[in-house]
Design an enzyme around this catalytic site. Structure first.
Site, mmCIF file in Angstrom:
data_model
loop_
_atom_site.group_PDB
_atom_site.id
_atom_site.type_symbol
_atom_site.label_atom_id
_atom_site.label_comp_id
_atom_site.label_asym_id
_atom_site.label_seq_id
_atom_site.Cartn_x
_atom_site.Cartn_y
_atom_site.Cartn_z
ATOM 1 N N ASP A 312 23.385 42.622 14.766
ATOM 2 C CA ASP A 312 22.169 42.476 13.953
ATOM 3 C C ASP A 312 20.938 43.034 14.666
ATOM 4 O OD1 ASP A 312 22.658 40.341 15.781
ATOM 5 O OD2 ASP A 312 20.861 39.358 15.007
ATOM 6 N N GLU A 313 19.952 43.363 13.856
ATOM 7 C CA GLU A 313 18.596 43.661 14.316
ATOM 8 C C GLU A 313 18.530 44.707 15.434
ATOM 9 O OE1 GLU A 313 15.824 40.003 13.452
ATOM 10 O OE2 GLU A 313 17.281 39.427 14.977
ATOM 11 N N VAL A 314 19.255 45.777 15.275
ATOM 12 C CA VAL A 314 19.130 46.870 16.234
ATOM 13 C C VAL A 314 17.993 47.754 15.736
ATOM 14 C CG1 VAL A 314 20.321 48.791 17.334
ATOM 15 C CG2 VAL A 314 21.605 46.771 16.618
#
Ligand code: ACM
Length: 685
Positions: A312-314
């Site tokens: 997530d959230e790269v």
């Protein structure tokens, strides 16, 4: 005041559950089917358990059951039934326990209780464990000691995956705290602990192959491999699978401190507050050699078939600014960072597959290049669950189950995995929705407050995932959750008692009643407001001992006050019991600020509560004014009511990262007081 509030609550409860079967009053999650019998099974010193076979998981489960029953009844029980004493609980389990618990294992059980004996039958030890929890939940004080009402329960979970994520990266949580949370999960019939083992702020698991991971990526707080093995056994004994998360390629800065070559930036990396985002370099062969060895070592510690890789959230900032990575993307025809992450995920999936593991990722990993074995965990919205299922992937729901958002239990309870687009799926697609997981992200969590952030609200999620979809009555849920909450406290959870210790630290020695009166009607701000409002950098090293860290996410007192006001107004201001309860409470609030003020002025930690304390007193005064008019069936002056509005609005705004939770019912009283008793209650025209 408390005695009155409790007395009032009991009346409200007695009313709301009179239609329910006696046994159901304290069951959580609600079983699939409950039929009341006649009478009750008395539990006295002669209570004996017999079981076929000698499965170790079942035997230890029975031992814990008897210990718990002893604690609650004050009686000592013999562990094994002797020849001379008749058996009270007969357990029949068809199969022994498996070394490795699997997704979809049969967890069903049938529990029959008559006035003379109880019988628990289950295909597997998992069902036995669940049945014993159900039995404990029904034990109650009776005239002849303790008793369990006669009942027939047939039960099995609606979803096979009922998880709780605990993040130990942002703040380390000691194993003893995690263990008691496993006990609580078992009581709620949850069966997966999703262990978020590291994040940017700390690497929490010992690697022998890459010891700089924990040595340099943590503050010295991590779990040794032996501790991990013991913990996995502890969970297995309780019917709980441990699914580890090895977050990559983002949220993993703590890995790069000791191994900067893994990162996409120039380094050096540090675990420090406010450090910029970092991500693994997906273009180097050495990265995958490292991950292969790392995952080989890590997956051997965790027997479960599933491994979570985060994903997530790269934000890709380090990828955008690295010319070598840009050249690699260009050479491979990758259009954007999603393509690069998909490439990375495929490589990691291949590695995991080699180690006989099935990959799970957050919904960002959803990409047609991934094999259909991958499980997608939806957190950004519920739609991704349906999308994944349509594309042939299995999925888990976490959107709506984020415990760190400080929502009331009712809001989580209303989140239905099969709703929205999922409701339109074919039967086959629906079967790909495995269940869900609540999430305890630990930005604002400490070993001291974690229990109160998870429990009892998590029981509402546990019920949503276990019980039939039709089990939806919120009043019933709250009544049963209150009972469950006390049971958890007896199991050693600190979700109730932590408030007292937190308050006493803030107040120093002395009377805490006035502080408690305030603390019991305030809640931490909701969603990500606390993080969003931070002026400077979020410093994860800060001691979390402010009131916002100590008060419960959902105020029981506020809920009870709200219920009392509803009852009172619905009665047309005639219900004297409710009125007395409301009046006593309002007087306490009105007078509280004067009592609390000296304490607030003398404590660094309490000073910030001044405005909230003043607001509570004003609410008490205005509420009493309204109540007087209601009692006399005389309309309050319109001008006075208009003047209350700005005060109410101001009292409803957050202060010191806290919200006063009784503004709504006071507003109701004030509004209703204008009608002189004629237009009262929210349900009346
Ligand atoms: C997440 O909350 N970033 C999975």
């Amino acid at each position: 005041m408390r005695a009155l509030l409790v007395a009032g609550l009991v009346l409200v409860l007695a009313h709301s559950v009179c239609a329910q079967v006696e046994a159901q009053r304290t069951l959580m999650p609600m079983p699939a089917s409950v039929h009341a019998g006649n009478g009750e099974l008395v539990i006295d010193r002669n209570f004996r358990v017999s079981v076929n076979g000698n499965d170790p998981v079942v035997e230890r489960g029975i031992r814990r059951f008897l210990q718990q029953l002893s604690l609650e009844t004050g009686m000592m029980f013999a562990e094994k039934s002797g020849a001379s004493t008749p058996v009270t609980l007969q357990i029949q389990c068809d199969h022994g326990s498996e070394k490795i618990q699997k997704l979809g294992d049969d967890e069903s059980y049938v529990l029959g209780v008559t006035s003379t004996a109880a019988k628990l039958t289950a295909p597997t030890p998992l069902g036995v464990l669940h049945g014993l929890e159900t039995m404990l939940q029904m034990a109650r004080v009776g005239t002849k000691g303790f008793a369990i009402p006669a009942v027939t329960i047939q039960d099995q979970p609606r979803f096979a995956w009922r998880g709780l994520l605990i993040d130990v990266g942002r703040h380390f949580i000691p194993l003893e705290v995690l263990k008691r949370n496993l006990d609580a999960m078992a009581a709620a019939k949850m069966n997966v602990l999703h262990w978020h083992l590291y994040d940017n702020e700390g690497f929490r698991i010992e690697s022998k192959r890459f010891p700089k991971l924990q040595a340099e990526g943590s503050d010295g707080q991590y779990y040794t491999q032996q501790e991990i093995r013991d913990f996995v056994e502890f969970a297995h004994d309780r019917g709980i699978r441990i699914v580890p998360e090895f977050e990559m390629p983002g949220h993993s800065r703590s890995m790069f401190v000791g191994y900067p070559e893994l990162g996409s930036g120039p380094g050096p990396y540090q675990v420090t507050p406010g450090a910029p985002d970092a991500a693994i370099d997906p273009t180097r062969d050495e990265t995958y050699k490292f991950l292969d060895k790392f995952l080989d070592e890590m997956t051997k510690l965790f027997p479960d078939e599933y491994v979570h890789i985060g994903g997530d959230e790269v934000n890709g900032h380090e990828w955008d600014t690295n010319p070598k990575i840009q050249a690699f993307m260009h050479a491979h025809g990758m259009k954007n960072n999603q393509d690069l992450q998909a490439y990375f995920n495929q490589k990691v999936q291949t590695i995991l597959s080699k180690h006989h593991k099935i990959m799970i990722g957050w919904d960002e990993v959803l990409h047609p290049d991934l094999p259909k074995t991958v499980v997608v965990q939806s957190w950004r919205g519920q739609d991704s669950l349906a999308t994944a299922a349509q594309q042939g992937y299995r999925g888990l729901l976490s959107f709506g189950y984020y415990l760190d958002l400080m929502w009331p239990a009712s809001r989580h309870y209303a989140v239905e995995p099969m709703s929205g687009r999922a409701a339109l799926l074919s039967a086959e697609e629906k079967s790909r929705i495995l269940g869900g997981e609540s999430c305890m992200w630990s930005e604002w969590i400490t070993p001291e407050n974690i229990d109160s952030r998870i429990w009892p609200r998590n029981a509402a999620v546990a019920e949503r995932l276990w019980s039939p979809a039709e089990v939806q009555d919120t009043n019933s849920m709250y009544a049963r959750m209150d009972a469950f909450s006390w049971r958890l406290q007896w199991l050693g959870m600190k979700h109730r008692s932590a408030l007292e210790s937190g308050l006493s630290r803030m107040a120093g020695a002395g009377d805490m009643e006035a502080l408690r009166n305030l603390a019991e009607v305030i809640e931490p701000v909701k969603d990500y407001e606390r993080m969003d409002k931070l002026k400077g950098v979020w410093d994860f090293r800060a001691p979390l001992v402010r009131m916002a860290d100590v008060v419960r996410p959902e105020s029981e007192q506020a809920r009870r006050f709200h219920d009392a006001v509803e009852t009172y107004l619905k009665s047309g201001a005639k219900d004297r019991v409710a009125e007395n309860q409301i009046r006593t409470t309002l007087v306490t609030w009105r007078d509280n600020d004067a009592k609390l003020r000296p304490q607030l002025d003398h404590s660094f930690l309490l000073q910030e509560l001044g405005p909230l304390s003043a607001d509570l007193s004003m609410l008490g005064s205005s509420g009493l004014f309204a109540l007087d008019y209601l009692e006399r069936f005389a309309p309050s002056p319109a001008l006075w009511r208009t003047q209350q509005s700005p005060m109410l609005d101001s009292a409803a705004t957050a202060k010191a990262d806290l919200l006063l939770m009784v503004v709504g019912p006071i507003r109701q009283l004030i509004d209703a007081s204008g009608g002189g008793g004629k237009t009262m209650g929210t349900t009346q025209p």
